[in-house]
Scaffold this active site. Structure first.
Site, mmCIF file in Angstrom:
data_model
loop_
_atom_site.group_PDB
_atom_site.id
_atom_site.type_symbol
_atom_site.label_atom_id
_atom_site.label_comp_id
_atom_site.label_asym_id
_atom_site.label_seq_id
_atom_site.Cartn_x
_atom_site.Cartn_y
_atom_site.Cartn_z
ATOM 1 N N HIS A 101 -38.993 95.760 32.602
ATOM 2 C CA HIS A 101 -39.012 96.612 33.785
ATOM 3 C C HIS A 101 -40.196 97.574 33.753
ATOM 4 O O HIS A 101 -40.767 97.912 34.777
ATOM 5 C CB HIS A 101 -37.718 97.457 33.844
ATOM 6 C CG HIS A 101 -36.806 97.049 34.936
ATOM 7 N ND1 HIS A 101 -35.729 96.229 34.726
ATOM 8 C CD2 HIS A 101 -36.810 97.334 36.258
ATOM 9 C CE1 HIS A 101 -35.109 96.040 35.877
ATOM 10 N NE2 HIS A 101 -35.743 96.699 36.814
ATOM 11 N N PHE A 140 -40.669 103.346 41.279
ATOM 12 C CA PHE A 140 -40.923 102.191 42.148
ATOM 13 C C PHE A 140 -40.905 102.604 43.619
ATOM 14 O O PHE A 140 -41.650 102.068 44.442
ATOM 15 C CB PHE A 140 -39.860 101.114 41.897
ATOM 16 C CG PHE A 140 -40.043 99.880 42.744
ATOM 17 C CD1 PHE A 140 -40.941 98.880 42.374
ATOM 18 C CD2 PHE A 140 -39.317 99.719 43.919
ATOM 19 C CE1 PHE A 140 -41.123 97.758 43.163
ATOM 20 C CE2 PHE A 140 -39.489 98.595 44.712
ATOM 21 C CZ PHE A 140 -40.390 97.614 44.331
#
Ligand code: DLZ
Length: 159
Positions: A89, A58
């Site tokens: 996720h 990320f």
């Protein structure tokens, strides 16, 4: 009309950053090593290779942006391994890193190659980060070099 693509690049003058996510580091370390070896083989000098690590995939787009802003590099190789673990996720991280790297390429005008694995299982990730069946880190490194050469070629057509 000019045809064919001649390499106009003096690789000894090219600077490249490699950023690897620490999540699944047993995979990303292998990919990072393969990426560094691939660019060294191409002729990039040791002193012109900047290696760093960010927490997870990320964070890769911002870390790569910082490399472009502060290191004056010609391109960045982003290395990550997102492995589905039955958690939502996975999709969020995959979407964010893909969109982030794409946007960074277009906004910066500099190549940032996508060496991010997105797999269902650890086994699939290991397969893509090994030596036998190819290594996505090395592939991303070569894609980056191709883009650096392509920019140089396109610029040369106008001279
Ligand atoms: C949270 C998370 C999960 C579940 N899985 C991965 C993964 O498989 N690969 C990866 O690179 N990172 C993962 N992360 C961490 C996120 O990328 C990010 O670091 C955290 O959400 C903190 O912003």
């Amino acid at each position: 009309m000019k045809t064919g693509q001649i390499e106009h690049v003096d690789w000894s003058r090219i600077k490249i950053a490699v950023v690897a996510a620490k999540w699944n580091s047993f995979i990303t370390d292998e990919m990072m090593e393969a990426a560094v070896n691939a660019i060294k083989k191409k002729g990039i000098l040791h002193k012109n290779i900047f290696v760093s690590r960010c927490p997870g995939s990320f964070e890769l787009p911002l870390a790569c942006k910082w490399c472009l802003e502060h290191l004056g590099v010609d391109g960045v190789i982003a290395i990550g391994a997102v492995i589905r673990g039955g958690t939502p996720h996975f999709d969020y991280v995959c979407d964010a890193v893909t969109r982030g790297i794409t946007d960074l390429n277009l906004q910066s005008g500099k190549p940032v190659s996508f060496g991010v694995l997105t797999t269902d299982t650890v086994e699939q990730a290991i397969e893509r980060a090994g030596v036998d069946k190819g290594n996505k880190g090395a592939e991303a490194a070569l894609a980056l070099c191709e883009m650096i050469a392509l920019e140089s070629f396109i610029k040369s057509q106008n001279s």
